[in-house]
Design a protein around this motif. Structure first.
Motif, short mmCIF file in Angstrom:
data_model
loop_
_atom_site.label_atom_id
_atom_site.label_comp_id
_atom_site.label_asym_id
_atom_site.label_seq_id
_atom_site.Cartn_x
_atom_site.Cartn_y
_atom_site.Cartn_z
N ALA A 180 122.23 101.19 40.68
CA ALA A 180 121.41 102.32 41.11
C ALA A 180 120.14 101.87 41.84
O ALA A 180 119.40 102.72 42.34
N GLY A 181 119.89 100.55 41.91
CA GLY A 181 118.74 100.06 42.64
C GLY A 181 117.44 100.04 41.85
O GLY A 181 116.36 99.86 42.43
N TYR A 182 117.51 100.20 40.52
CA TYR A 182 116.30 100.20 39.72
C TYR A 182 115.83 98.78 39.37
O TYR A 182 114.63 98.56 39.17
N THR A 183 116.76 97.85 39.26
CA THR A 183 116.41 96.46 38.92
C THR A 183 117.13 95.51 39.86
O THR A 183 118.19 95.85 40.41
N PRO A 184 116.59 94.32 40.07
CA PRO A 184 117.25 93.35 40.96
C PRO A 184 118.59 92.90 40.39
O PRO A 184 118.80 92.89 39.17
N ALA A 185 119.47 92.51 41.28
CA ALA A 185 120.79 92.04 40.86
C ALA A 185 120.66 90.78 40.01
O ALA A 185 119.92 89.87 40.34
N GLY A 186 121.39 90.75 38.90
CA GLY A 186 121.40 89.59 38.02
C GLY A 186 120.25 89.51 37.04
O GLY A 186 120.23 88.60 36.21
N HIS A 187 119.32 90.46 37.10
CA HIS A 187 118.14 90.38 36.22
C HIS A 187 118.54 90.45 34.75
O HIS A 187 118.10 89.63 33.93
N ALA A 188 119.38 91.41 34.38
CA ALA A 188 119.77 91.58 32.98
C ALA A 188 120.51 90.35 32.46
O ALA A 188 120.29 89.91 31.32
N ARG A 189 121.37 89.78 33.28
CA ARG A 189 122.12 88.60 32.83
C ARG A 189 121.20 87.40 32.66
O ARG A 189 121.36 86.61 31.72
N LEU A 225 120.64 92.55 27.53
CA LEU A 225 121.42 93.12 28.63
C LEU A 225 121.02 94.57 28.93
O LEU A 225 121.03 95.00 30.08
N MET A 226 120.63 95.32 27.89
CA MET A 226 120.38 96.75 28.05
C MET A 226 118.90 97.11 27.99
O MET A 226 118.56 98.30 27.88
N HIS A 227 118.01 96.13 28.08
CA HIS A 227 116.59 96.42 27.86
C HIS A 227 115.99 97.31 28.93
O HIS A 227 114.97 97.96 28.70
N ASP A 228 116.58 97.35 30.13
CA ASP A 228 116.03 98.14 31.24
C ASP A 228 116.76 99.46 31.45
O ASP A 228 116.47 100.17 32.42
#
Length: 432
Positions: A272-281, A309-312
């Motif tokens: 959805a564009g809310y966080t950068p790619a790969g940030h959660a991992r 993984l789900m913090h954001d």
């Protein structure tokens, strides 16, 4: 982000290199000792010949079959339970169909090593699993059991032990062997990863209550049954353990699917564009390393991984996305609102309530947070700060985290993160 850079400069990095170099040296010594023991056992057996060839062949086939059915899934501590049970029962075998056996310690090691090597050939060819360490543990634990039993039995020390007393002896030796294997597994993992030994040993001992107890029970029953009815007991008592192994595999498959589902949910903010790619991992990987460094148990590490993984996920409720998904610069009230919304989303997905608590408590003062929430908060802030700061990001981010230890970040967690980042060869998921 240069995650392998030392936050303390060259001296700390050099010390870490020396520490890392020492760990493979310990593992090499253990493997070399195992290799020498195996070669000695094979040479002695070839020179003197096999005692009770039929019995040795039957147990060898059982061990090889157990290794062939070995599984490399991460959810099973004992990946070849049938092979382990067969090897232990042969090490503690005193009679076969009422006739005393005469094989000694070296023959036990030779048969187990040769059969395990034969059964591991397909796994080696396919590049599946840590075969060297697996075989090292197998040979050393079986040698321990054989040394405790075979010399005394062959000297006639157990002739007066009958019925329940003899069965209790076998069970006791198997329990001691299982403890020896747990200590060896924890020591090898500690030498390989430098994670704290105590929590590693605790996890290994906890695993004994699962498939480990089934292995010990089957090994004891096999040894006692062969002593009475002969080798026909082997296929009869192998079937229950095979079914148990199948059940564990299915459970592991469910856990893998569950983890993949959570990872897919976590990617919703990236898509959805809310966080950068790969940030959660990246946050999940670093959080797991910090959790290991701090000595968290396996259940806590699982909660930590899912929460990282789900913090954001609470950002999905925002009308206007936060620039680059960075929540650390936001006001405390805004951070708390996003955290509470994220916890509500996690609860609706059916994930463990402990994960939701960790997500909800992200904006609280660290003294009021559970340790898992403290870790996620520190690692998430580090990842955001390092990304914003450019080439010098890691050092700058750590310095900012240390300045925030008065209220926002626990000092022990920050220093643990610094130690993790100083490890040579540390790799994180790429931003893609």
């Amino acid at each position: 982000m240069s995650s392998a850079a030392s936050p303390r400069g060259l001296p700390a990095r050099s010390a870490r290199f020396r520490l890392a170099a020492r760990a493979p040296g310990i593992l090499t010594s253990v493997r070399a000792f195992t290799l020498l023991l195996t070669l000695l056992a094979l040479a002695d057996t070839l020179w003197h010949g096999l005692d009770e060839r039929g019995t040795a062949l039957a147990f060898g086939l059982l061990i090889a079959l157990g290794e062939l059915t070995r599984w490399s899934g991460a959810e099973e501590r004992e990946s070849a339970p049938l092979g382990a049970a067969g090897a232990l029962s042969y090490a503690l075998l005193g009679e076969s169909a009422g006739q005393p056996t005469h094989h000694g310690v070296l023959q036990v090691v030779a048969v187990v090593a040769a059969a395990a090597l034969l059964g591991c050939v397909p796994h080696v060819a396919g590049g599946r699993g840590p075969t060297v360490d697996h075989l090292t543990r197998r040979v050393l634990t079986v040698a321990f059991a054989a040394v405790c039993f075979q010399p005394l039995y062959n000297e006639g020390r157990f002739q007066e032990w009958g019925g329940p007393a003899y069965a209790l002896l076998v069970v006791t030796l198997l329990m001691l062997t299982a403890l020896c294997d747990a200590v060896l597994a924890a020591a090898m993992a500690h030498a390989r990863t430098r994670w704290p030994f105590g929590p590693l040993l605790r996890d290994e001992l906890r695993a004994l209550l699962g498939i480990g107890s089934a292995v010990c029970a089957t090994g004891a029953v096999m040894s006692l049954a062969v002593a009475v009815v002969g080798l026909w007991a082997l296929p009869v008592f192998s079937l229950p353990l095979l079914l148990t192994q199948l059940s564990f595999r299915r459970y592991a498959a469910v856990r893998v699917t569950y983890r993949q589902t959570i990872a897919s949910l976590a990617r919703a903010t990236e898509i959805a564009g809310y966080t950068p790619a790969g940030h959660a991992r990246r946050v999940a990987v670093l959080s797991g390393e910090v959790g290991r460094e701090l000595g968290l148990s396996e259940p806590d590490l699982t909660v930590l991984e899912y929460a990282a993984l789900m913090h954001d996920i609470g950002q999905l409720s925002l009308v206007d996305p936060v620039p680059a998904g960075a929540t650390s610069p936001l006001s405390a009230d805004e951070q708390r609102r996003i955290a509470l919304l994220g916890g509500a989303v996690v609860r609706q997905t059916g994930v463990d309530a402990e994960v939701a608590v960790v997500v909800e408590r992200q904006a609280d003062p660290y003294r009021e947070q559970p340790v898992t929430a403290r870790i996620v908060r520190v690692v998430n802030a580090y990842e955001e700060m390092a990304r914003e700061a450019g080439p010098g990001g890691p050092l700058t981010a750590l310095e900012r985290l240390r300045l925030g230890t008065a209220r926002d970040y626990q000092p022990e967690v920050v220093e643990s993160l610094a130690r993790v980042l100083s490890r040579p060869g540390l790799t994180l998921p790429s931003a893609g």
